[in-house]
Design an enzyme around this catalytic site. Sequence first.
Site, short mmCIF file in Angstrom:
data_model
loop_
_atom_site.label_atom_id
_atom_site.label_comp_id
_atom_site.label_asym_id
_atom_site.label_seq_id
_atom_site.Cartn_x
_atom_site.Cartn_y
_atom_site.Cartn_z
CE LYS A 166 -4.19 -1.78 0.15
NZ LYS A 166 -5.11 -1.59 -1.00
CD GLU A 226 -10.22 3.99 0.74
OE1 GLU A 226 -10.16 5.21 0.58
OE2 GLU A 226 -9.47 3.17 0.17
CB SER A 263 -0.03 -8.02 -1.36
OG SER A 263 -0.97 -8.81 -0.65
#
Lengths: 272, 411
Positions: free
Chosen positions: B100, B122, B390
């Site tokens: 991210k 969010e 990830s």
Amino acid sequence: MTVARIDARFAKLKAENKAAFVSYIMAGDPDLETSFNVLKGLSETGSDIIELGFPFSDPMAEGPIIQLAAERSLKAGTKIAQVFALASRFREIDADTPLILMGYMNPVENMGYPAFAKACADHGIDGVIVVDCPPEEADGLTDALDAADVALIRLITPTSDEKRLKTLVKRTKGFVYYVSVAGVTGVKEADAQSIAGAVKRVQDAAQLPVVVGFGIKTPERAAEVARIADGAVVGSVLVDALAKSLPGNSPIETKVLETAGILAQAVHNARN
Amino acid sequence: MSTETPVQTNRYNLPDAKGRFGDFGGLYVPETLMPLVLELGEAWEVAKNDEAFWAEYHSLLKHFVGRPSPLYFAERLTDYYGGAKIYFKREELNHTGAHKINNCIGQILLAKRMGRTRIIAETGAGQHGVASATVCAKFDLPCTVYMGALDVERQKPNVFRMNLLGTTVVPVTNGNGTLKDAMNEALRDWVTNVHDTYYMIGTAAGMHPYPEMVRDFQTVIGKETKQQILELEGRLPDAVIAAVGGGSNAIGLFHPFIDDESVRIVGVEAAGHGLDVYNGHAASLNGGRPGVLHGNRTYLLQDDDGQILEGHSISAGLDYPGIGPEHAHLFATGRAKYVYTTDKEALDAFQLTSKLEGIIPALESSHAIARVGELAQDVGKGGIVVLNLSGRGDKDIFTVASAIGQTMSGM
């Protein structure tokens, strides 16, 4: 009728030098029978135009009051076909008050544009507001609504500059809805001073009546708006009045209609 | 590594000027937001063609995030399945523990360029929230993160991290209190605070230009992978595989391989309790149909009347009823295949990887791991499969402990 019904209503009000009182309720909140009673009552207590919300699970531009109304409606199992049936039922008792459907894109997409537009025309819906459908994405829907003679009504906001305004007023019919605050429904109060100039700009660009909504909570504010615009829209206050009547024993619609009546009178007497 | 090139395009070169990937994508937002979103699109057009922008981005990725992330041969997992060689792209080793941050670095630089003074975001699993909080701390901007109340509950460590980093976390109780509801609330904040606020969307979904922009910030994953596998094996992989919620880690890995027709592309959706359980999964492609939500046209979980379903996944990061529009396009065209993993299978993969590889994977990534064995076997010995690991699984240990406990007590 349809678009003509909206035009006729504004022509009549103009002749009387009155602004339009535009009321909003959520279909199926808390059930369809109550909605019918409220619709009937709104037309009797001075609503010139009625916006009928159709519920969506993810109403991203609504404040808490209308979010909760949508939740109650969906919890009661309201389907879009029932919202159309409700409109038809209203048309049987009122042939003149324009009825505007207001909601979000996905239920419309789900029906398909031509089917949605046809259902509007068949059930006496005169205009449609789709909150999350900007002009950039509206061609298909507008084509379908035009073919059915139903008005696509646009929201114009304080963030709409001159260039944007030109884009926004294209293919608009009936009237234009000026959202007087940047924000969600029912939270912030509009500042009458800043609205007057904006309304004039939008009237000039659209060559259509301009109604003002978002943040109108009191008869005083409604009257102020009625003096500078072609109509005042009140939604959250009515929906809130309904919500507060839910636990009571008296008919749910009593308080809503009382509130609507007071606001309608304030709007209609504003220019005297 | 020669990552200083401007954004990579491929043969289909999408989205188009209207933000469309074939039938998907677009710009479905309330009018109040339209000028902002259009302005963002213009700012992005300028930034993405500006080498100075990318130079700063890559410098931060190197020195702050710790890139490039390794491409690691998962030898014991490979032996376990007995098929193609399985490589992990180690995004979990990035600063903040997931992919991210790649996106947040890019977006905070853009927000600064645009003169925005407040950031909102969010988050589902909290990984994007932590990454947002991290870059906001570094760049000294106030940050508010909307997080579903259920997710606040199941991702407590990340909530604490965000608070430590100086971010305000707002629990959202509407709906089921998951990622969809957090996104609604972030959009309401944005509509209300248009004058100063930048909305840092965490996945390659939402309104144009986010799907394109987030993808372009995440393709660093795929570009590095390509270079690394050429160095390690002297050839391209036979397949790449990644978990898909909104789909940012997956598109980041997939995108640089789209034109390489020999490379199979496999996305893994979250099947929750099973695809046959109504409203019991989060597989938008395999169990949904096209519609419009959160600014874009894409595959959605919805009922017969067009109301959005909440869906379910044990993984908070995959618990979303939509998917990025580029995945919808890759699904519709068949260039990528999308399979699915249940909660139970993901839990098994989580434990297996911990024991075999000494790596505790995020529950999100565990969904991809659960399907990598079949893929490796299908590709066969001598082949190469790259999986995007990830995120790290530390945040999930409470969820997993509780889920395993329930399973054991039921035995």
